[in-house]
Scaffold this motif. Structure first.
Motif, PDB file in Angstrom:
ATOM      1  N   ARG A 159       0.672  -1.140  -0.009  1.00  0.00           N
ATOM      2  CA  ARG A 159       0.047   0.054   0.278  1.00  0.00           C
ATOM      3  C   ARG A 159       0.942   1.208   0.086  1.00  0.00           C
ATOM      4  NH1 ARG A 159      -3.935   2.920  -1.846  1.00  0.00           N
ATOM      5  NH2 ARG A 159      -4.964   4.570  -0.392  1.00  0.00           N
ATOM      6  N   VAL A 160       2.056   1.044   0.681  1.00  0.00           N
ATOM      7  CA  VAL A 160       2.894   2.314   0.625  1.00  0.00           C
ATOM      8  C   VAL A 160       3.396   2.633  -0.722  1.00  0.00           C
ATOM      9  CG1 VAL A 160       5.216   3.093   1.380  1.00  0.00           C
ATOM     10  CG2 VAL A 160       3.644   2.038   3.021  1.00  0.00           C
ATOM     11  N   LEU A 161       3.612   1.770  -1.469  1.00  0.00           N
ATOM     12  CA  LEU A 161       4.235   1.977  -2.812  1.00  0.00           C
ATOM     13  C   LEU A 161       3.100   2.553  -3.843  1.00  0.00           C
ATOM     14  CD1 LEU A 161       6.280  -1.364  -3.900  1.00  0.00           C
ATOM     15  CD2 LEU A 161       6.862   0.828  -2.675  1.00  0.00           C
ATOM     16  N   GLU A 162       1.857   2.013  -3.579  1.00  0.00           N
ATOM     17  CA  GLU A 162       0.598   2.679  -4.298  1.00  0.00           C
ATOM     18  C   GLU A 162       0.565   4.024  -3.943  1.00  0.00           C
ATOM     19  OE1 GLU A 162      -2.137  -1.325  -4.192  1.00  0.00           O
ATOM     20  OE2 GLU A 162      -2.683   0.300  -2.919  1.00  0.00           O
ATOM     21  N   VAL A 163       1.011   4.693  -2.827  1.00  0.00           N
ATOM     22  CA  VAL A 163       0.472   6.133  -2.347  1.00  0.00           C
ATOM     23  C   VAL A 163       2.188   6.589  -2.016  1.00  0.00           C
ATOM     24  CG1 VAL A 163      -1.660   5.698  -1.590  1.00  0.00           C
ATOM     25  CG2 VAL A 163       0.144   5.356   0.105  1.00  0.00           C
ATOM     26  N   LEU A 175       5.588  11.211  -0.128  1.00  0.00           N
ATOM     27  CA  LEU A 175       6.683  12.261  -0.341  1.00  0.00           C
ATOM     28  C   LEU A 175       6.329  13.568  -0.451  1.00  0.00           C
ATOM     29  CD1 LEU A 175       8.867  10.450  -3.206  1.00  0.00           C
ATOM     30  CD2 LEU A 175       9.325  10.705  -0.983  1.00  0.00           C
ATOM     31  N   ALA A 176       5.051  13.985  -0.784  1.00  0.00           N
ATOM     32  CA  ALA A 176       4.513  15.134  -0.848  1.00  0.00           C
ATOM     33  C   ALA A 176       4.383  15.587   0.628  1.00  0.00           C
ATOM     34  CB  ALA A 176       3.238  15.217  -1.563  1.00  0.00           C
ATOM     35  N   VAL A 177       4.126  14.715   1.512  1.00  0.00           N
ATOM     36  CA  VAL A 177       3.889  15.223   2.977  1.00  0.00           C
ATOM     37  C   VAL A 177       5.365  15.443   3.639  1.00  0.00           C
ATOM     38  CG1 VAL A 177       3.166  14.493   5.042  1.00  0.00           C
ATOM     39  CG2 VAL A 177       1.638  14.335   3.258  1.00  0.00           C
ATOM     40  N   ILE A 178       6.258  14.632   3.368  1.00  0.00           N
ATOM     41  CA  ILE A 178       7.527  14.414   4.048  1.00  0.00           C
ATOM     42  C   ILE A 178       8.523  15.437   3.414  1.00  0.00           C
ATOM     43  CG2 ILE A 178       9.429  12.864   4.701  1.00  0.00           C
ATOM     44  CD1 ILE A 178       7.793  10.675   4.972  1.00  0.00           C
ATOM     45  N   LYS A 188      17.905   7.442  -2.764  1.00  0.00           N
ATOM     46  CA  LYS A 188      16.837   7.872  -3.515  1.00  0.00           C
ATOM     47  C   LYS A 188      16.358   6.643  -4.387  1.00  0.00           C
ATOM     48  CE  LYS A 188      14.941  11.570  -6.324  1.00  0.00           C
ATOM     49  NZ  LYS A 188      15.192  12.798  -6.827  1.00  0.00           N
ATOM     50  N   MET A 189      14.969   6.616  -4.376  1.00  0.00           N
ATOM     51  CA  MET A 189      14.573   5.437  -5.313  1.00  0.00           C
ATOM     52  C   MET A 189      14.455   5.979  -6.791  1.00  0.00           C
ATOM     53  SD  MET A 189      13.953   2.969  -3.218  1.00  0.00           S
ATOM     54  CE  MET A 189      15.483   3.477  -2.389  1.00  0.00           C
ATOM     55  N   ASP A 190      15.119   5.088  -7.689  1.00  0.00           N
ATOM     56  CA  ASP A 190      15.154   5.477  -9.051  1.00  0.00           C
ATOM     57  C   ASP A 190      13.564   5.193  -9.707  1.00  0.00           C
ATOM     58  OD1 ASP A 190      18.025   6.115  -8.954  1.00  0.00           O
ATOM     59  OD2 ASP A 190      18.167   4.137  -9.397  1.00  0.00           O
ATOM     60  N   ALA A 191      12.845   4.225  -9.272  1.00  0.00           N
ATOM     61  CA  ALA A 191      11.850   3.899  -9.723  1.00  0.00           C
ATOM     62  C   ALA A 191      10.928   3.103  -8.713  1.00  0.00           C
ATOM     63  CB  ALA A 191      11.683   2.825 -10.977  1.00  0.00           C
ATOM     64  N   ILE A 192       9.690   3.125  -8.749  1.00  0.00           N
ATOM     65  CA  ILE A 192       8.508   2.580  -7.968  1.00  0.00           C
ATOM     66  C   ILE A 192       7.859   1.690  -8.900  1.00  0.00           C
ATOM     67  CG2 ILE A 192       6.912   2.617  -6.097  1.00  0.00           C
ATOM     68  CD1 ILE A 192       9.664   3.655  -5.162  1.00  0.00           C
ATOM     69  N   ASP A 193       7.664   0.466  -8.371  1.00  0.00           N
ATOM     70  CA  ASP A 193       6.763  -0.616  -9.188  1.00  0.00           C
ATOM     71  C   ASP A 193       5.548  -0.931  -8.181  1.00  0.00           C
ATOM     72  OD1 ASP A 193       5.343  -2.399 -10.535  1.00  0.00           O
ATOM     73  OD2 ASP A 193       7.132  -3.133 -11.805  1.00  0.00           O
ATOM     74  N   ALA A 194       4.411  -0.123  -8.133  1.00  0.00           N
ATOM     75  CA  ALA A 194       3.557  -0.573  -7.074  1.00  0.00           C
ATOM     76  C   ALA A 194       2.815  -2.022  -7.484  1.00  0.00           C
ATOM     77  CB  ALA A 194       2.485   0.325  -7.069  1.00  0.00           C
ATOM     78  N   VAL A 195       2.754  -2.380  -8.830  1.00  0.00           N
ATOM     79  CA  VAL A 195       2.115  -3.513  -9.097  1.00  0.00           C
ATOM     80  C   VAL A 195       3.236  -4.883  -8.902  1.00  0.00           C
ATOM     81  CG1 VAL A 195       1.461  -5.095 -11.175  1.00  0.00           C
ATOM     82  CG2 VAL A 195       0.747  -2.617 -11.247  1.00  0.00           C
ATOM     83  N   ALA A 196       4.297  -4.606  -9.312  1.00  0.00           N
ATOM     84  CA  ALA A 196       5.327  -5.690  -8.791  1.00  0.00           C
ATOM     85  C   ALA A 196       5.859  -5.678  -7.355  1.00  0.00           C
ATOM     86  CB  ALA A 196       6.576  -5.286  -9.732  1.00  0.00           C
ATOM     87  N   GLY A 197       5.688  -4.606  -6.755  1.00  0.00           N
ATOM     88  CA  GLY A 197       5.903  -4.615  -5.297  1.00  0.00           C
ATOM     89  C   GLY A 197       7.552  -4.364  -5.184  1.00  0.00           C
ATOM     90  N   THR A 198       8.072  -3.704  -5.934  1.00  0.00           N
ATOM     91  CA  THR A 198       9.584  -3.470  -6.000  1.00  0.00           C
ATOM     92  C   THR A 198       9.891  -1.968  -5.879  1.00  0.00           C
ATOM     93  OG1 THR A 198       9.825  -3.937  -8.307  1.00  0.00           O
ATOM     94  CG2 THR A 198       9.938  -5.835  -7.021  1.00  0.00           C
ATOM     95  N   VAL A 199      11.122  -1.692  -5.757  1.00  0.00           N
ATOM     96  CA  VAL A 199      11.868  -0.565  -5.726  1.00  0.00           C
ATOM     97  C   VAL A 199      13.023  -0.667  -6.435  1.00  0.00           C
ATOM     98  CG1 VAL A 199      10.655   0.843  -3.718  1.00  0.00           C
ATOM     99  CG2 VAL A 199      12.734  -0.572  -3.576  1.00  0.00           C
ATOM    100  N   LEU A 240      -2.720   6.350   3.825  1.00  0.00           N
ATOM    101  CA  LEU A 240      -2.494   4.668   3.659  1.00  0.00           C
ATOM    102  C   LEU A 240      -3.786   4.551   3.795  1.00  0.00           C
ATOM    103  CD1 LEU A 240       0.621   3.685   5.814  1.00  0.00           C
ATOM    104  CD2 LEU A 240       0.567   3.829   3.393  1.00  0.00           C
ATOM    105  N   GLY A 241      -4.797   5.056   4.243  1.00  0.00           N
ATOM    106  CA  GLY A 241      -6.351   4.621   4.539  1.00  0.00           C
ATOM    107  C   GLY A 241      -6.487   4.337   6.058  1.00  0.00           C
ATOM    108  N   GLY A 242      -5.614   4.765   6.785  1.00  0.00           N
ATOM    109  CA  GLY A 242      -5.963   4.122   8.406  1.00  0.00           C
ATOM    110  C   GLY A 242      -6.325   5.353   9.300  1.00  0.00           C
ATOM    111  N   THR A 243      -6.565   5.142  10.335  1.00  0.00           N
ATOM    112  CA  THR A 243      -6.890   6.176  11.429  1.00  0.00           C
ATOM    113  C   THR A 243      -5.918   6.291  12.581  1.00  0.00           C
ATOM    114  OG1 THR A 243      -9.019   5.891  11.054  1.00  0.00           O
ATOM    115  CG2 THR A 243      -8.647   7.029  13.164  1.00  0.00           C
TER     116      THR A 243
END
Length: 539
Positions: A164-168, A173-176, A205-216, A276-279
């Motif tokens: 879920r972190v990779l999805e958002v 990053l925009a917050v931090i 720093k991450m060069d790329a994020i792949d939320a589908v594959a779950g990798t960085v 992330l969708g939590g409280t």
């Protein structure tokens, strides 16, 4: 009271854990409003195993346990306390108080759970400190569940939350990023991959994020080699503020308190948790401890007071009393607070024992710190017929170096009292001997009385002679001391008692003097006064 209801402010016992318990109950009611989430309330405390458990660790677990106790009393609902160890964090520096420091230096940047144990007793440095944490908490009788960050990451417990972190990722990053300086911003990533060759926790720093594959995808800054790392299965972890938020989201944490120095971090982690969708959990911001000079206590500076040091000079219940008192107010944590705190505990324990008989379910009992310190039932032998401060003053005038010296006076004062009948008093006697030897005796400074004080002391000695051989109670003797102070025109009257403490005891503060005379003995007090007056003429 139904699960969706909480008591009004006027119905709550006047104790801060109940105020916190109401916040927790409201939080649980909100997430349970659909009826789909009936799990127990989850309270969490955090521990960084780069060092041994310390007095702040005790304070956070104790206070959270009291909120949990109040929550149970308030709602009747079940709860859990998770003591979470961040043992997958990297070793950033070598602690000063461990052996084999040169060996540890080689493992800077490695997860603490992969750093060898310099003590040679466990599989890793983290395992050693985690074991110390559990033994520490067990020694105080805390009820908790231990959790290891390494185990949660490697077992897949966090996998869904990490995906879920990779999805958002971009939203996080925009917050931090706006909270970071330019240099840090250039290399920051909320995801920290573990180097597949060295095992180091990589802050790159991450060069790329792949939320589908779950990798960085990232580049080794030293070798230029490019890696693609799965975020699941313990191959990566989160930066701590994002990690905190991810944990709240993944575990559904309902309550976690933290120090004033983390206010901004709590807010930031709360925003990430919502992304992330939590409280975010409910929680208390507690004030920090201060040293003798009023400076913030630091583990690295060693400018505070350790649990072991406190327990040399007073029983563990008194440490609980210190932690219970006004957690949202900064307090000095130094040796001179121990005697008063011990007597505060004894006062509350005496009141609680009486309240248990009068109204065992009443709010007055549940507002009493002793009800929390003793987990809802205060033992009948929890108190002491002699205050700790009085024992210290008795040790001072008797120059006591063994408990038996003090017991001689105590038995004469009350023949029915013994170490067997009053175990708390027995403990206090031992602590008083240690405290006197280390702090009172080295600081004793007697002063000579002025003419007015001298006349009053002579009057006091002569008046006390009329009580020799008689059974005079503490109240009668206290009134006598008051009357002599008034008779000699002491204004304010506390200046008379200041004279007694400074001239007779060699210290700035002291006990109720009538109670001291009753315990020490009338004849002995007369001799004490005579010796002080003779000392004055010989100066």
């Amino acid at each position: 009271m139904s699960d969706s209801q909480t008591a009004s402010a006027s119905d709550l016992p006047r104790a801060w854990p109940f105020e916190e318990a109401r916040k927790l109950a409201d939080h649980v009611a909100t997430r349970s409003s659909t009826g789909a989430d009936e799990r127990p309330a989850l309270l969490e405390t955090g521990y960084g195993p780069s060092g041994l458990p310390h007095i702040g660790t005790f304070g956070e677990v104790a206070r959270t346990s009291w909120v949990r106790q109040a929550y149970t009393a308030l709602t009747g609902r079940p709860s859990r306390l998770l003591a979470f160890s961040d043992d997958m964090d990297a070793l950033r520096k070598v602690p000063d108080n461990v052996p084999q420091r040169e060996m540890l230096q080689k493992y800077i940047g490695q997860p603490l759970s992969r750093v060898p144990d310099p003590f040679g007793t466990h599989d890793s440095f983290a395992a050693h400190n985690n074991a110390r944490l559990c033994a520490f908490l067990d020694s105080f009788g805390f009820e908790y569940e231990f959790a290891s960050s390494t185990q949660y990451y490697t077992s897949g417990r966090f996998d869904a939350a990490l995906l879920r972190v990779l999805e958002v990722h971009d939203q996080i990053l925009a917050v931090i990023l706006p909270t970071l300086g330019p240099d840090r911003r250039a290399t920051y990533s909320p995801v920290l991959p573990l180097h597949p060759h060295t095992g180091e926790v990589m802050q790159v720093k991450m060069d790329a994020i792949d939320a589908v594959a779950g990798t960085v995808r990232w580049t080794d800054p030293t070798t230029g080699e490019v890696f693609e790392t799965p975020v699941t299965g313990g191959h990566a972890k989160m930066q701590w503020k994002a990690d905190w938020a991810m944990r709240w989201y993944a575990l559904g944490v309902d309550y976690e308190m933290s120090g004033k120095d983390l206010i901004d971090s709590v807010r930031l982690s709360g925003r990430i948790c919502k992304i992330l969708g939590g409280t975010p959990p409910a929680g208390l911001t507690y004030e920090l401890f201060l040293d003798e000079q009023g400076q913030k206590i630091s583990k690295s500076k060693g400018n505070g007071l350790s649990v072991e040091e406190w327990l040399r000079y007073a029983p563990p219940e008194s440490l609980g009393q210190f932690m219970f008192n006004q957690p949202q107010r900064a307090k000095r944590l130094y040796f001179d607070v121990i005697p008063k705190t011990a007597d505060d505990y004894l006062t509350h324990a005496d009141k609680a024992r009486a309240l248990q008989v009068e109204n065992p379910a009443g709010n007055d009992l549940r507002a009493n710190p002793a009800w929390f310190i003793h987990k809802g039932s205060v033992p009948q032998d929890a108190g002491s017929p002699v205050p700790f401060g009085m024992l210290l003053n008795l040790a001072s005038v008797a120059n006591a170096d063994t408990p038996e010296v003090l017991w001689g006076f105590i038995r004469r004062y009350d023949a029915a009292v013994s170490p067997q009948t009053h175990p708390m008093l027995a403990e206090l006697v031992k602590h008083a001997i240690a405290y006197y030897a280390d702090f009172v005796r080295p600081a004793k400074t007697f002063r000579a009385p002025d003419e007015k004080e001298r006349a009053a002391l002579v009057d006091l000695a002569e008046t006390l002679r009329g009580f020799e051989g008689e059974a005079a109670d503490a109240s009668t003797l206290q009134n006598l001391v008051f009357e002599i102070g008034k008779r000699h025109g002491f204004e304010p009257l506390r200046s008379w008692f200041g004279c007694l403490y400074e001239v007779l005891l060699g210290q700035k503060e002291g006990p109720r003097f009538g109670g001291f005379v009753a315990l020490y003995g009338v004849a002995e007090t007369i001799a004490l006064i005579d010796a002080a007056l003779l000392r004055d003429t010989q100066v």
